[in-house]
Structures are given as structure tokens and as C-alpha cells.
Motif scaffolding. Sequence first.
Motif, PDB file in Angstrom:
ATOM      1  N   ALA A  24      49.930  42.555  40.515  1.00 55.10           N
ATOM      2  CA  ALA A  24      50.718  42.510  41.749  1.00 55.10           C
ATOM      3  C   ALA A  24      49.816  42.631  42.970  1.00 55.10           C
ATOM      4  O   ALA A  24      48.660  43.065  42.881  1.00 55.10           O
ATOM      5  N   ALA A  25      50.371  42.249  44.108  1.00 57.64           N
ATOM      6  CA  ALA A  25      49.616  42.215  45.357  1.00 57.64           C
ATOM      7  C   ALA A  25      49.165  43.592  45.805  1.00 57.64           C
ATOM      8  O   ALA A  25      48.106  43.739  46.419  1.00 57.64           O
ATOM      9  N   ASP A  26      49.962  44.619  45.529  1.00 55.50           N
ATOM     10  CA  ASP A  26      49.578  45.988  45.848  1.00 55.50           C
ATOM     11  C   ASP A  26      50.397  46.936  44.978  1.00 55.50           C
ATOM     12  O   ASP A  26      51.262  46.500  44.204  1.00 55.50           O
ATOM     13  N   ARG A  27      50.136  48.233  45.088  1.00 60.01           N
ATOM     14  CA  ARG A  27      50.810  49.194  44.218  1.00 60.01           C
ATOM     15  C   ARG A  27      52.310  49.248  44.487  1.00 60.01           C
ATOM     16  O   ARG A  27      53.112  49.367  43.556  1.00 60.01           O
ATOM     17  N   ALA A  28      52.713  49.143  45.754  1.00 60.37           N
ATOM     18  CA  ALA A  28      54.134  49.208  46.074  1.00 60.37           C
ATOM     19  C   ALA A  28      54.904  48.053  45.433  1.00 60.37           C
ATOM     20  O   ALA A  28      55.992  48.257  44.867  1.00 60.37           O
ATOM     21  N   GLY A  38      48.206  34.527  48.246  1.00 62.72           N
ATOM     22  CA  GLY A  38      49.502  34.890  48.796  1.00 62.72           C
ATOM     23  C   GLY A  38      50.631  33.962  48.418  1.00 62.72           C
ATOM     24  O   GLY A  38      51.754  34.137  48.889  1.00 62.72           O
ATOM     25  N   ASP A  39      50.370  32.983  47.557  1.00 61.70           N
ATOM     26  CA  ASP A  39      51.431  32.083  47.114  1.00 61.70           C
ATOM     27  C   ASP A  39      52.346  32.758  46.084  1.00 61.70           C
ATOM     28  O   ASP A  39      53.499  32.360  45.911  1.00 61.70           O
ATOM     29  N   LEU A  40      51.816  33.750  45.382  1.00 62.27           N
ATOM     30  CA  LEU A  40      52.580  34.573  44.454  1.00 62.27           C
ATOM     31  C   LEU A  40      52.379  36.038  44.825  1.00 62.27           C
ATOM     32  O   LEU A  40      51.328  36.410  45.365  1.00 62.27           O
ATOM     33  N   ASP A  41      53.375  36.862  44.515  1.00 68.02           N
ATOM     34  CA  ASP A  41      53.268  38.302  44.774  1.00 68.02           C
ATOM     35  C   ASP A  41      53.040  39.102  43.502  1.00 68.02           C
ATOM     36  O   ASP A  41      52.547  40.229  43.559  1.00 68.02           O
ATOM     37  N   PHE A  42      53.392  38.525  42.359  1.00 67.69           N
ATOM     38  CA  PHE A  42      53.134  39.195  41.083  1.00 67.69           C
ATOM     39  C   PHE A  42      53.112  38.159  39.960  1.00 67.69           C
ATOM     40  O   PHE A  42      53.679  37.069  40.083  1.00 67.69           O
ATOM     41  N   VAL A  43      52.430  38.516  38.875  1.00 66.35           N
ATOM     42  CA  VAL A  43      52.394  37.688  37.673  1.00 66.35           C
ATOM     43  C   VAL A  43      52.482  38.617  36.466  1.00 66.35           C
ATOM     44  O   VAL A  43      51.717  39.576  36.350  1.00 66.35           O
ATOM     45  N   LEU A  44      53.426  38.332  35.580  1.00 70.79           N
ATOM     46  CA  LEU A  44      53.602  39.098  34.353  1.00 70.79           C
ATOM     47  C   LEU A  44      53.128  38.262  33.172  1.00 70.79           C
ATOM     48  O   LEU A  44      53.571  37.128  32.989  1.00 70.79           O
ATOM     49  N   TYR A  45      52.234  38.836  32.364  1.00 74.94           N
ATOM     50  CA  TYR A  45      51.726  38.144  31.182  1.00 74.94           C
ATOM     51  C   TYR A  45      52.173  38.842  29.907  1.00 74.94           C
ATOM     52  O   TYR A  45      52.152  40.070  29.820  1.00 74.94           O
ATOM     53  N   GLN A  46      52.549  38.036  28.922  1.00 66.66           N
ATOM     54  CA  GLN A  46      52.883  38.564  27.603  1.00 66.66           C
ATOM     55  C   GLN A  46      51.646  38.697  26.719  1.00 66.66           C
ATOM     56  O   GLN A  46      51.653  39.421  25.736  1.00 66.66           O
ATOM     57  N   ARG A  47      50.585  38.000  27.072  1.00 71.58           N
ATOM     58  CA  ARG A  47      49.312  38.083  26.347  1.00 71.58           C
ATOM     59  C   ARG A  47      48.203  38.350  27.341  1.00 71.58           C
ATOM     60  O   ARG A  47      48.278  37.932  28.502  1.00 71.58           O
ATOM     61  N   SER A  48      47.179  39.036  26.885  1.00 67.98           N
ATOM     62  CA  SER A  48      46.091  39.381  27.803  1.00 67.98           C
ATOM     63  C   SER A  48      44.741  39.228  27.121  1.00 67.98           C
ATOM     64  O   SER A  48      43.988  40.194  26.964  1.00 67.98           O
ATOM     65  N   GLN A  49      44.433  38.007  26.679  1.00 66.63           N
ATOM     66  CA  GLN A  49      43.129  37.738  26.101  1.00 66.63           C
ATOM     67  C   GLN A  49      42.045  38.008  27.154  1.00 66.63           C
ATOM     68  O   GLN A  49      42.198  37.663  28.330  1.00 66.63           O
ATOM     69  N   PRO A  50      40.936  38.628  26.767  1.00 66.79           N
ATOM     70  CA  PRO A  50      39.944  39.046  27.770  1.00 66.79           C
ATOM     71  C   PRO A  50      39.399  37.916  28.621  1.00 66.79           C
ATOM     72  O   PRO A  50      39.191  38.089  29.833  1.00 66.79           O
ATOM     73  N   TRP A  51      39.146  36.731  28.024  1.00 64.07           N
ATOM     74  CA  TRP A  51      38.576  35.631  28.818  1.00 64.07           C
ATOM     75  C   TRP A  51      39.573  35.089  29.836  1.00 64.07           C
ATOM     76  O   TRP A  51      39.189  34.467  30.817  1.00 64.07           O
ATOM     77  N   ASP A  52      40.868  35.333  29.625  1.00 64.56           N
ATOM     78  CA  ASP A  52      41.876  34.878  30.576  1.00 64.56           C
ATOM     79  C   ASP A  52      41.983  35.782  31.800  1.00 64.56           C
ATOM     80  O   ASP A  52      42.457  35.337  32.857  1.00 64.56           O
ATOM     81  N   HIS A  53      41.580  37.053  31.661  1.00 64.10           N
ATOM     82  CA  HIS A  53      41.935  38.039  32.695  1.00 64.10           C
ATOM     83  C   HIS A  53      40.780  38.837  33.286  1.00 64.10           C
ATOM     84  O   HIS A  53      40.973  39.492  34.308  1.00 64.10           O
TER      85      HIS A  53
END
Length: 264
Positions: free
Chosen positions: A248-252, A198-213
Motif C-alpha cells: 500500500a501507499a502508506d500505513r494508513a 500513484g496510479d494504484l493505491d494498493f496491490v494484494l497478492y495471493q503469491r509472493s515468489q521472491p523474484w516477483d517482489h
Amino acid sequence: MIDEVAQVLVCAAETAILPRFRRLTAGDVTEKEPGDLVTVADREAEQLISCGLREIIDIPVVGEEAVAEDPSLLEALGTQACWLVDPIDGTSNFVAGRREYAVMAALIRSGNPVAGWIILPETGQLYVAEHGSGAFRDGIRLLRPPPPAEVEQLRGAAPTKRLSNHERAQLSVVGKRFAALGPGALSAGVNYTRLLDGDLDFVLYQRSQPWDHAAGTLLLAEAGGISLRPDGSPYRLIESPTNLLLNAADRASWQAVQAVLRHA
């Protein structure tokens, strides 16, 4: 199996990583490519983890450092059951003596994570999830706290390491729509735990390497969150790592953030 894998990761951290924290020498650090660091701790930890995981289930291990040497190892993600390993996520932090780094692993079947582990060696916290069985932090069930309803109150992160100056300027303008938008922890594993807590509500990544995510997206989904491409399509491990990923924390809250990004 959940506990066995966790013990493998903990032992690797205690053996290869923690003893070298803030004790690396110049010869312990090299670059895989400009700006992409790897240390002797990364390589030794990956070897220890790979051996330990194969003793639990004898299937291929796709490790970040092994893939750097042999990219064809990635083919296993879409063709067979395998382990996916990031021995030190946040190597630049580790090298700089910052505590924000993680050890991550996931079990992959049919191209999707079915179990995931994130360990924060500096705090000893353990986050685990199994598909359909929930997410847990140190054995306690995790449910992502509800985010604020107003987009102006959302707190987010968007790593900027690989952005151009123009893209950073655009992101700075967008960030004014939110309560906070910073670069994050420079570790996907740490960012996912902050999103879960709950410290963040969303995170946007420019890269999505499989081991990172792989581990983080599974944990987030099992805690009630969501991970999608900005066009609304699902995240796939075998897609191009240059595709954007919005968690993000939820769909909304995902829809609210995406609306801001779309009209930026």
C-alpha cells in the motif's frame, strides 16, 4: 554499481527480449507447469543478466528460470549474499504481445533486498532503489503521492489468476468498497511501478515468489510505502510463496484496506 546493474538489464532486454516481442514462434514458448509460460527470451535474458551481474559482484545468482530447473538454488537467499533475477516478469503478457512486462533484479544480503531494479523495456523507464538511499525513476527521486483518505476512494489491484471461482466472487464483493479493484497488469513489476507512480493505491497478492517482489517491495519502502502480510507481519523472501502480501501507499491506507479484507 547501481548504474552498472541497470546497464546489464538494459543490454539483456535489447539483445534477448525486445527483438522477440510479437515475433515469437510456437517453438519459442513452453510451459514450466500448466499455465506457467517460459520463452526462449526468458532463458537467454537470464543467462545474459547472470553473467553480467557476476562480473559486477561475483556471488550466486538466483534466477527464476534456473530455480525452475534446480529449486535448491533458493537456499542461497537465506544463507549468503546473492543476486535475485526475474528476466521477464509478465511472460504471459509478453507472449500475448501486451506491453506490460518488466525486467527485475535485486541484491540480497542477510535474506533482505538492499538494492533493486525494475526496467520497463517497452517504455525505457528505469526504477532503482538502494536501502536507506531512496527510490528513483529515471534518475529523479520518487516519493509516493499521498493516497485518498477515504477507503471508498482507494484504487487497487488483486491478481485473480490462481483464485477459485468462489474466491473471485468474494473478491468482487469486496471490490465494491473501493473506487476500483481490478486484476492488475499480470506483472508484479508493472504493478509496483503503478503503485509507485500513484496510479494504484494498493496491490494484494495471493503469491509472493521472491523474484516477483524483492525489487518492488524495496522500491515501495524507499518511496514511503509499505509491504506487509495481512496479519501485519513483515514480508520475508524466504517464507512460503503462498502467503498473501498486501502492498500500500502508506500505513494508513494499508490499515484501511486490511480492515475491509478482514471483515469481508
